[in-house]
Structures are given as C-alpha cells and as structure tokens.
Design an enzyme around this catalytic site. Structure first.
Site, short mmCIF file in Angstrom:
data_model
loop_
_atom_site.label_atom_id
_atom_site.label_comp_id
_atom_site.label_asym_id
_atom_site.label_seq_id
_atom_site.Cartn_x
_atom_site.Cartn_y
_atom_site.Cartn_z
CB CYS A 1 44.80 139.93 -57.63
SG CYS A 1 46.55 139.02 -57.87
CG HIS B 1 42.50 136.82 -61.79
ND1 HIS B 1 41.85 138.25 -61.68
CD2 HIS B 1 43.33 136.68 -61.50
CE1 HIS B 1 43.04 138.94 -60.53
NE2 HIS B 1 43.91 137.21 -60.45
CD GLU B 2 44.46 132.65 -60.88
OE1 GLU B 2 43.21 133.69 -60.63
OE2 GLU B 2 45.47 133.20 -60.99
CG HIS C 1 47.89 136.01 -61.92
ND1 HIS C 1 48.65 137.43 -61.99
CD2 HIS C 1 46.98 136.06 -61.51
CE1 HIS C 1 48.38 137.77 -61.29
NE2 HIS C 1 47.29 136.91 -61.15
C1 LIG Z 1 38.03 144.37 -55.46
N1 LIG Z 1 37.26 143.87 -54.66
C2 LIG Z 1 37.41 142.21 -54.26
O1 LIG Z 1 38.03 142.07 -54.59
C3 LIG Z 1 35.65 141.78 -54.56
C4 LIG Z 1 35.10 142.25 -53.29
C5 LIG Z 1 34.23 141.40 -52.93
C6 LIG Z 1 33.61 140.30 -53.43
C7 LIG Z 1 34.82 139.60 -55.18
C8 LIG Z 1 33.62 138.66 -55.70
C9 LIG Z 1 35.14 140.45 -55.09
N2 LIG Z 1 36.31 140.10 -56.49
C10 LIG Z 1 36.86 138.83 -55.73
N3 LIG Z 1 36.68 137.69 -54.53
C11 LIG Z 1 37.51 137.13 -55.22
N4 LIG Z 1 37.21 135.84 -54.26
C12 LIG Z 1 36.03 136.27 -52.62
C13 LIG Z 1 36.26 135.97 -51.95
N5 LIG Z 1 36.78 134.70 -51.39
C14 LIG Z 1 36.64 133.28 -50.86
C15 LIG Z 1 37.42 133.87 -49.33
C16 LIG Z 1 37.16 133.42 -48.21
C17 LIG Z 1 37.05 132.31 -47.54
C18 LIG Z 1 36.49 131.60 -49.02
C19 LIG Z 1 36.66 132.38 -50.21
CL1 LIG Z 1 35.75 131.50 -51.68
C20 LIG Z 1 37.61 134.18 -52.42
C21 LIG Z 1 37.26 134.80 -53.72
N6 LIG Z 1 38.58 136.49 -55.49
C22 LIG Z 1 38.34 137.37 -56.25
N7 LIG Z 1 39.10 137.15 -57.73
C23 LIG Z 1 39.33 137.61 -59.22
S1 LIG Z 1 39.45 136.65 -60.56
C24 LIG Z 1 40.42 135.77 -59.48
C25 LIG Z 1 40.02 135.51 -57.89
C26 LIG Z 1 41.07 135.21 -56.46
O2 LIG Z 1 41.02 134.27 -56.48
N8 LIG Z 1 41.14 136.64 -56.65
C27 LIG Z 1 42.27 135.98 -54.95
N9 LIG Z 1 37.56 138.41 -56.90
NI NI Z 2 45.82 136.97 -59.26
#
Ligand SMILES: CNC(=O)c1cccc(C)c1Nc1nc(N2CCN(c3ccccc3Cl)CC2)nc(N2CSC[C@H]2C(=O)NC)n1
Ligand code: NI
Length: 187
Positions: free
Chosen positions: A114, A157-158, A161
């Site tokens: 997040c 998730h959103e 929030h």
């Molecule tokens: C603790 N382990 C982890 O975080 C985790 C660890 C590994 C994999 C995942 C999949 C994890 N999990 C997770 N990874 C994401 N991203 C992966 C990277 N990506 C991204 C990053 C950079 C460029 C383009 C992009 Cl696309 C952005 C999105 N996003 C979310 N969430 C939870 S739901 C809302 C969403 C969110 O936007 N969070 C900020 N979870």
């Molecule tokens: Ni969040």
C-alpha cells in the site's frame, strides 16, 4: 500533479475515517481529482517517470490517501494478457459499492502493499475472488461491473480505503501465512 509527498501515511486519522459520498454528477473539482489520481498511477508504472518523480508503483489509489475523505478511487491495472490492450482495467470510480461477491475467496500470493504503508507487512490478505461493483463515472453515468482475480483484489483494497480499512486488518495475526482450503492464490 500528484507525487509521493501528497500521499498520507499510517497514523494520519484520515486513513481510518469513513469517507463521504460525492455528489453525482461529480463536480469539476472531483473530476479533476480523479483524473490526477489516474495519471499518478500511470506515472508510477512508467519506469522513466517513476524514477524521475520518485514514485512507488501502484495499480490503485483512493482519495483518503491524499487526505481527501471522499468516496473516489482510481485503478489502473496493466493487462497481463499480451493480446489484450495496454490496461485491463483503467478507470475512476465515484461512490463505488460492492453489490455482491463470491463465496470463493482469493489472495495475492505475495501479499499486499500500500502506498500509505512504508513497510512490508507479510501475510495473505484474503478477499472475495469475484465481486460485482456499482459506481458512477466522471460524467455521472452509472456502471455495474463484475471483476475477478487481481482486478477484484485491487478494487476491494481501494474500497477498503474509503471505509477506513487497511489491508493488514485482514491478515491473520496468529498465523499470517495460514491459508484455509479453497482460497485461490493469485500470482
Ligand atoms: C508485500 N508484498 C507485496 O506488496 C508484493 C510483492 C510482490 C508482488 C506483489 C503483487 C505484491 N503485492 C502487491 N503488489 C502491487 N504492485 C506490484 C508492483 N506494481 C508495479 C510496480 C512498478 C511498476 C509497475 C507496476 Cl504495475 C504495482 C502494483 N500492488 C499491490 N496492491 C495490493 S491491492 C492494491 C495494490 C497496490 O497498488 N498497492 C500499492 N500489492
Ligand atoms: Ni492502499
């Protein structure tokens, strides 16, 4: 333009408030806010812009994370299917609401991150695998969409929030990596 400086972090009470519904059709101000939220997500996923602006990657953002207690979320989920267009789900939702959800549950295999949480919180965040969401768009048009898997996780998730819920509220304290039978693990 939204940057990480605009995103509030854990401890700010706005993250724990229940956000207010916005008037429909959205005001010009709320339309502008939504567009900026969506642009932030696109920038955060662009290697050059993310580097330049020091943005953490995100696929979802909710107005309370900008210290604005309104029921507005933006999602920009890149397509995982090479055939499909650049994004599988890219939109701003005004007054989103989960109308119904599957009994089947799902979680991200790597846990959730997040933008308002500057730490790793290990553990499975178990959510509904499929949801039906109603929302209004920037023009005030009503929509009802069925989402599944990653898109469903992100939207839940959103929407959490705007209800003052953080992803780690769902993690099993006793055993964060415990998984009940039948929970779909999304990688
Ligand atoms: C603790 N382990 C982890 O975080 C985790 C660890 C590994 C994999 C995942 C999949 C994890 N999990 C997770 N990874 C994401 N991203 C992966 C990277 N990506 C991204 C990053 C950079 C460029 C383009 C992009 Cl696309 C952005 C999105 N996003 C979310 N969430 C939870 S739901 C809302 C969403 C969110 O936007 N969070 C900020 N979870
Ligand atoms: Ni969040």
């Amino acid at each position: 333009m939204i940057t990480m400086d605009d995103i509030i972090r854990e401890g700010n009470p706005t993250l724990r408030a229940v956000a207010k519904e916005v008037p429909i059709p959205p005001t010009a101000e709320d339309v502008e806010l939504g567009n900026e939220m969506l642009q932030f997500l696109k920038n955060s996923q662009d290697p050059v812009k993310a580097e330049e602006l020091h943005l953490r990657g995100g696929v979802g953002l909710a107005a309370p994370q900008l210290d604005i207690s309104k029921r507005i979320i933006a999602v920009h989920v890149p397509s995982t299917d090479p055939e499909k267009p650049e994004s599988s789900l890219s939109t701003v939702m005004y007054n989103p609401k989960v109308l119904s959800h599957s009994v089947q549950e799902a979680c991200l295999g790597e846990g959730e991150g997040c933008l308002s949480v500057d730490r790793e919180v290990p553990g499975y965040v178990v959510r509904a695998a499929r949801i039906t969401v109603s929302y209004f768009d920037a023009e005030g048009e009503a929509h009802k969409v069925r989402l599944k898997n990653y898109e469903a996780i992100v939207v839940q998730h959103e929407i959490d929030h705007i209800n003052g819920i953080m992803f780690y509220d769902h993690i099993n304290d006793q055993n964060p990596l415990h998984l009940k039978d039948g929970v779909l693990v999304i990688d």
